[in-house]
Design an enzyme around this catalytic site. Structure first.
Site, short mmCIF file in Angstrom:
data_model
loop_
_atom_site.label_atom_id
_atom_site.label_comp_id
_atom_site.label_asym_id
_atom_site.label_seq_id
_atom_site.Cartn_x
_atom_site.Cartn_y
_atom_site.Cartn_z
CD GLU A 9 -57.19 -55.11 15.41
OE1 GLU A 9 -57.81 -55.18 14.33
OE2 GLU A 9 -56.49 -54.11 15.70
CG HIS A 69 -57.43 -45.20 22.00
ND1 HIS A 69 -58.22 -44.93 20.91
CD2 HIS A 69 -56.19 -45.43 21.53
CE1 HIS A 69 -57.47 -44.99 19.81
NE2 HIS A 69 -56.24 -45.30 20.17
#
Lengths: 326, 378
Positions: A62, A131
């Site tokens: 990321e 999540h």
């Protein structure tokens, strides 16, 4: 007027496609977004249409994605990044908050960083840890970033295109639980600028404020309240930074009561900031304290507890009862 | 450890200044051979001038004129050689100690002073053609490695490299230190650079100390090998030999602009000074180690080479005079630098209009003005 009935995820897909068509400098970057079309298929078909140099299946890193997007922006590109899930954005935190957010300021305006970072967020999808977080507060606190979140397919279609056109970095929070329900999208006109708050239901007894998936919960609460004779106004913030306060303040001056709801934990959050601002600017109009209905100040719980953790219409109405009891 | 790593190091000049290329230098010899005597003298001049500037800036900090200084003393060979190796069309991403590189690329080094005096976070405009794509300093260790790699991806997407024209094809060079090699962003930059075959040189100045921590804590194998597992070949060069630094960087950049992808250079050098003006290196390293590196000083080595090559005393006198003038000019201009206007805090936070910033700027202006109305400042 051109109306299409679309789910929010597909609306973003069409918005991104339009952005890619409009400007050859627009690039999409992220993990699994190309051949697979993203884990939510939001970018489905775009690599096939625009090629691997416009829709990049990046390495799984990321910070690398955001940091290299910064370099591409310096080169004149307008990267649109997908972070696969909310809790996976933290490895990129330095690149977002210390680099991307501050680089125009550091360059004294000599360079622009039109980078969009799409982050699917929020609960109600029964997923494992990392999540389902609502982590927008980290980015609201950082000068140099703009933060927005659509609550419905029409806004999603237009807001993603407006975010791409912004000359500043935009964090674009997509409510995962709203990816699938369909609604009408007018593809001929947006109707609202990117940073405009929108009153989505008129009412007179109290004002409900929220964003993203919470807007649906607030509308549901207003429906229930209406059956009990209460008239609730519902406001969709849409833009979380900057916040377009005028419609919120106007509404609270009218109703005298306000409940702010969000999935995120309440401590030092968007709801805290909005509540403080309303108190400061509407003090003499308030008939009751501004109440916050939020996730608890705990880690997002295992999925079997999420329905208890996440504010639902009952918890919103409980707060409405309390503000109306003053 | 030093002996083990010195083995393949590219070197043209011995520490005594004798021209004696190492076996590993052979591939880079043509790049050395294209240098003229004027180039040799220019390299020497640049090293002397930037060291004198560095000394002046250190003094200015001690006298309270700068909040902090970041000395480059000892690393002039690595910086001057590599900077001259880059072509005007290349993009250079420095860390925060590359004062010589900035000077050679065309920035006014007073801009570095402005950053460390507390007047600005950036200093110079990399988009100004006079600055030859020398990007601004990055203080978070290693973050700029990814910016450079992303820039290199853009060069590839634009088709602005590997066309066969070495005079226009673009490359990117990013500087960082031995400490930065431990940062995740540097490893991620290696991954992206390898995957997208960016036209890029990673230039590591191994100055042996990340503040107080020795390079042996960052790496148990020589740093020039760090890229191998990523698919990025490395070269180790004597960074205190300005010729070696020049020749190796010039070849690696030409390879980069010729479609050969990224490579890595480890320049062996030493930070003779402190990490910053706030640091005390006597707490963590020995005089013996320091002395061993002073004996390998890049400027003394080059001076010996030039004297052996017949450079007259008048040349050296001229360079030192120029350096002294350069430093005096910096001092004169530093002490007259004015503080930024308070309103400048609010400019360039965003590019497009932003209501919060505008509201707070207006509030501060009104607040400041309220003191004037009350008769007198505050």
């Amino acid at each position: 007027m051109v109306i299409e009935n679309l789910p929010l995820g597909k609306a973003i897909n069409l918005g991104l496609r339009q952005a890619l068509l409009n400007d050859p400098k627009v690039l999409l970057m992220g993990e699994d977004i190309g051949t697979l079309g993203g884990v939510f298929r939001v970018t489905e078909g775009l690599k096939a249409e625009f090629g691997a140099n416009r829709v990049l299946d990046t390495p799984l890193a990321e910070s690398g994605i955001v940091g290299s997007a910064i370099g591409l922006a310096m080169r004149g590109y307008r990267p649109v990044i997908e972070i696969q899930f909310n809790g996976f954005v933290y490895p990129a935190f330095d690149q977002i908050t210390s680099q991307l957010a501050k680089l125009t300021n550091r360059h004294e305006g000599a360079m622009q960083f039109p980078v969009v970072i799409r982050i699917p967020y929020g609960g109600h999808i029964g997923a494992v840890e990392h999540h389902q977080e609502s982590n927008e507060a980290y980015f609201l606190h950082t000068a140099g970033l703009r933060v927005v979140s659509p609550s419905n397919p029409h806004d999603a279609y237009w807001m993603i295109q407006e975010a791409v056109q912004s000359n500043d970095p935009v964090i674009f929070f997509e409510p995962m639980s709203r990816y699938w329900p369909k609604a009408d999208v007018d593809t001929s006109a947006s109707g609202f600028p990117l940073h405009a708050t929108r009153v989505v239901r008129q009412g007179t007894d109290a004002t409900l404020v929220g964003h993203g998936a919470m807007v649906s919960v607030l509308l549901q609460a207003a429906d229930v309240a209406a059956q009990e004779g209460m008239s609730l106004e519902v406001i969709d913030l849409r833009s979380l930074s900057p916040i377009d306060y005028a419609p919120v303040l106007e509404s609270v001056r009218k109703t005298g009561r306000c409940v702010i709801a969000q999935e995120a934990p309440g401590n030092v959050s968007l709801a805290s900031e909005v509540a403080a601002t309303i108190t400061e600017k509407c003090f003499y109009s308030l008939e009751a304290p501004v109440l916050r209905v939020t996730g608890f100040d705990t880690p997002f719980p295992p999925a079997k507890l999420e329905a208890i953790y996440l504010p639902d219409s009952d918890r919103v109405l409980d707060a409405v009862d309390r503000v109306l009891s003053y | 450890m030093a002996d083990e790593t010195l083995d393949p190091m590219v070197q043209f000049l011995t520490p005594e200044g004798n021209f004696a290329p190492s076996e590993s230098a052979e591939a880079f010899l043509p790049y050395f051979q294209r240098l003229t005597e004027a180039d040799h003298r220019k390299f020497y001049r640049d090293m002397v001038v930037i060291r004198r500037f560095d000394t002046e800036a250190t003094n200015l900090q001690r006298q309270g004129q700068l909040a902090l200084w970041v000395p480059s003393h000892g690393q002039e060979g690595a910086q001057v050689g590599s900077a001259h190796a880059a072509k005007p069309q290349d993009h250079i991403f420095p860390a925060y100690r590359e004062h010589a590189v900035g000077m050679i690329r065309g920035i006014d080094v007073l801009e570095i002073i402005r950053v460390l005096r507390g007047l600005t976070h950036g200093g110079w405009d990399p988009t100004n053609p006079a600055h030859k794509n020398f990007h601004i300093y990055t203080l978070v260790i290693g973050s700029q490695a990814l910016h450079a790699t992303g820039y290199g991806m853009g060069i590839n997407f634009d088709g602005a490299t590997n066309t066969g024209n070495l005079d226009t094809d673009q490359a990117v060079m990013v500087y960082f230190g031995d400490g930065a090699t431990s940062q995740g962003d540097v490893s991620e930059a290696f991954v992206f650079a390898a995957s997208y075959q960016t036209p890029q040189v990673f230039f590591i100045q191994n100055n042996h100390w990340a503040i107080s921590v020795p390079v042996s804590v960052q790496a148990r194998v020589p740093l020039y090998k760090r890229g191998e597992g990523f698919g990025i070949p490395g070269v180790q060069v004597d960074g205190n030999d300005v010729f070696a630094s020049y020749a190796v960087t010039a070849k690696q950049l030409d390879d980069a602009r010729s479609g050969k992808g990224p490579s890595l250079i480890e320049a062996h050098t030493y930070r003779i000074g402190a990490h910053t003006s706030s640091d005390d290196p006597t707490k963590y390293r020995t005089d013996a180690e320091l002395d061993s590196w002073i004996a390998r000083d890049p400027i003394a080595r080059m001076e010996a080479f030039l004297r052996n090559s017949g450079a007259p005393q008048s040349f050296f006198d001229g360079v030192h005079e120029e350096a002294a003038d350069f430093a005096s000019d910096i001092r004169r201009r530093t002490v007259t630098l004015e503080n930024p206007e308070p309103a400048s805090m609010f400019t360039n936070v965003y590019t497009d209009p932003h209501p919060v910033v505008e509201e707070q700027a207006a509030w501060l202006a009104a607040y400041e003005a309220s003191f004037d109305e009350q008769g007198g400042g505050h």
